[in-house]
Design an enzyme around this catalytic site. Structure first.
Site, mmCIF file in Angstrom:
data_model
loop_
_atom_site.group_PDB
_atom_site.id
_atom_site.type_symbol
_atom_site.label_atom_id
_atom_site.label_comp_id
_atom_site.label_asym_id
_atom_site.label_seq_id
_atom_site.Cartn_x
_atom_site.Cartn_y
_atom_site.Cartn_z
ATOM 1 N N ARG A 290 0.847 -1.201 0.000
ATOM 2 C CA ARG A 290 0.000 0.000 0.000
ATOM 3 C C ARG A 290 0.876 1.243 0.000
ATOM 4 O O ARG A 290 2.094 1.169 0.155
ATOM 5 C CB ARG A 290 -0.837 0.024 1.281
ATOM 6 C CG ARG A 290 0.033 0.068 2.526
ATOM 7 C CD ARG A 290 -0.707 0.399 3.803
ATOM 8 N NE ARG A 290 0.218 0.698 4.882
ATOM 9 C CZ ARG A 290 0.847 -0.201 5.630
ATOM 10 N NH1 ARG A 290 0.654 -1.489 5.428
ATOM 11 N NH2 ARG A 290 1.686 0.172 6.579
ATOM 12 N N VAL A 293 1.937 5.962 5.320
ATOM 13 C CA VAL A 293 1.780 7.273 5.973
ATOM 14 C C VAL A 293 2.953 8.186 5.615
ATOM 15 O O VAL A 293 2.771 9.359 5.282
ATOM 16 C CB VAL A 293 1.697 7.107 7.511
ATOM 17 C CG1 VAL A 293 1.669 8.460 8.204
ATOM 18 C CG2 VAL A 293 0.481 6.283 7.914
ATOM 19 N N ARG A 336 4.946 12.952 12.880
ATOM 20 C CA ARG A 336 3.521 12.597 12.924
ATOM 21 C C ARG A 336 2.849 13.365 14.059
ATOM 22 O O ARG A 336 3.231 13.231 15.229
ATOM 23 C CB ARG A 336 3.344 11.104 13.156
ATOM 24 C CG ARG A 336 3.831 10.276 11.989
ATOM 25 C CD ARG A 336 3.292 8.879 12.103
ATOM 26 N NE ARG A 336 3.889 8.016 11.108
ATOM 27 C CZ ARG A 336 3.422 6.812 10.803
ATOM 28 N NH1 ARG A 336 2.362 6.335 11.438
ATOM 29 N NH2 ARG A 336 4.010 6.075 9.883
#
Ligand code: MV4
Length: 447
Positions: A290, A293, A336
């Protein structure tokens, strides 16, 4: 051709995918739970569909609702973002059966990499260096023989695992029986599958991952690596590209190995090949099928939009660049920003009373948050990402310090103060850290 993309996700990644679609002239459909009606991606999409109540399993994980939303809106493709349905082979198959393009790899490749034993065997066959360990599953009765061959300490891992759940270290022969039994029990409880395998335990590695993109027809490129060693309880906190631990030769060598492997398997889409890196050696642990982030730091140093590439290869248009056209420029760091207490990491949902994002050269903020936005308590606490780029690592760090001073998020707790600490730390300045550094630092400095 893809003309309308349904974004099967929420938060900053839904916005990120939406931006790429808009730049490519593709229409967008947002889906959302009742808790996300006021989300930024819903506001900015061309159309939106409410797909259910707040719990993820009833909304963002509800395959039938998402397929129905495609049919209603005439979306011809789905981008799954990360998390949720992004690595769900069944979802990819169902979309396929409905004639809807899944913007990602084939269901077969998702399944292959979702099982950690078949992933590792595949990686090894494709010429990727792996951690020495058992050939496939380990049964309790064979554990001692296999562990002696590998050499202690060994690590027992769940086949269906990932994210560190169900892992047990056996330091000596005496620990082994209990370690295998607990790993199997935990794996059965967590994944409904008690199969485990065994590896040599690496004591102080870095976590380094290589970004790849394949076109599904035998072409593939790598976009260098990211160092994601700074994490707590398997949640990444700070990522950088390039890794402070590698030189150009090492980067291009491991990158080429990964790209060659993806060519051989005719991989389609973006993917990440994860390694532990210790004493100059790379050891494959997992592959993520995938977008991740932390993909923006790779975009920062290559100038390549990974979501554009995902959409291109999903539509059969092929990659926009060849390997020799890719240039690595400067250094990027991602912080983050979670709605959490910066020391305990306990979630802190609520209303953002003031929000001001920093700007200037080399600064990117990916976030769906805004002043007055109410963070719902049902989902992941990631509310944004701060990505800073500089020509050198030093410039990047100086810029990050400046930018952290400018960022205002009031009304909730965030992880921003932790980054103020990290940017002032000598080990971080030196790039001298491994996968245990942050947890040790937090334990050492706790009040
Ligand atoms: C390991 C390891 C040491 N030796 N494998 C944790 C999650 C899963 N993705 C792989 N993990 C590890 N595998 C061997 N043979 C240490 C870890 C590990 C870890 C890996 C990456 C990032 C953070 C980590 C934190 C603790 C343990």
């Amino acid at each position: 051709m893809i003309s309308k993309v349904l974004i099967a996700n929420r938060g900053e990644i839904a916005l990120r995918v939406l931006r790429a679609c808009k730049e490519l002239g593709i229409a967008t459909v947002a889906v959302h739970s009742t808790a996300d009606a006021d989300a930024m991606h819903v506001r900015l999409a061309d159309e939106s569909v409410c797909i259910g109540p707040p719990p993820s399993r009833d909304s963002y994980l509800n395959i039938h609702q998402i397929v129905a939303a495609c049919e209603i809106t005439g979306a011809d493709a789905v981008h799954p973002g990360y998390g949720f349905l992004s690595e769900n082979a069944k979802f990819a198959e169902i979309l396929d059966a409905h004639g809807i393009t899944f913007i990602g790899p084939t269901a077969e490749h998702i399944r292959l990499m979702g099982d950690k034993i078949t992933a590792k065997q595949t990686a090894q066959e494709l010429g990727i260096p792996v951690v020495p360990g058992s050939e496939g599953e380990v049964k309790p009765e064979n554990a001692l023989e296999i562990a002696r061959k590998i050499g202690f300490p060994v690590l027992i891992k769940a086949t269906a695992g990932g994210g560190g759940r169900g892992m047990k270290v056996a330091r000596t022969e005496e620990d082994l029986e209990v370690a295998v039994a607990t790993a199997r029990t935990e794996a059965a409880a967590a994944f409904g599958n008690d199969a485990v395998y065994m590896e040599k335990f690496l004591g102080h590695p870095r976590h380094i991952e290589v970004q790849i993109v394949g076109d599904g027809a035998g072409n593939a490129i790598h976009l260098g690596e990211r160092d994601c060693s700074l994490q707590r309880r398997h949640q990444k906190v700070w990522e950088e590209a390039n890794s402070p631990a590698l030189n150009v030769e090492q980067r291009m060598k491991i990158g080429q190995i990964c790209a060659d492997a993806m060519k051989k398997m005719k991989y389609r889409g973006a993917g990440t090949i994860e390694f532990l890196y210790e004493d100059g050696e790379f050891y494959f642990i997992e592959m993520n099928t995938r977008l991740q982030v932390e993909h923006p730091i790779t975009e920062a140093i290559t100038g390549i939009d990974l979501v554009h590439e995902q959409i291109r290869v999903a539509s059969g248009a092929g990659l926009s660049v060849t390997q020799d056209q890719i240039e690595f420029s400067g250094h990027a760091i991602e912080c983050r920003i979670n709605a959490e207490d910066p020391r305990t990491f306990v979630p802190s949902p609520g209303t953002i009373t003031h929000f001001h994002a920093p700007g200037g050269l080399g600064v990117r903020v990916d976030s769906g948050a805004y002043q007055g936005y109410r963070i719902p308590p049902y989902y992941d606490s990631l509310i944004g990402k701060l990505i800073v780029h500089g020509r050198t690592r030093v410039e990047c760090m100086m810029r990050l310090r400046r930018v952290l001073d400018e960022f205002v998020i009031d009304g909730i707790k965030t992880t921003l103060p932790l980054f103020q600490e990290l940017i002032a730390n000598q080990d971080i300045a030196n790039g001298d850290y491994d996968i245990h550094w942050l947890e040790n630092y937090l334990a050492k400095t706790s009040v």
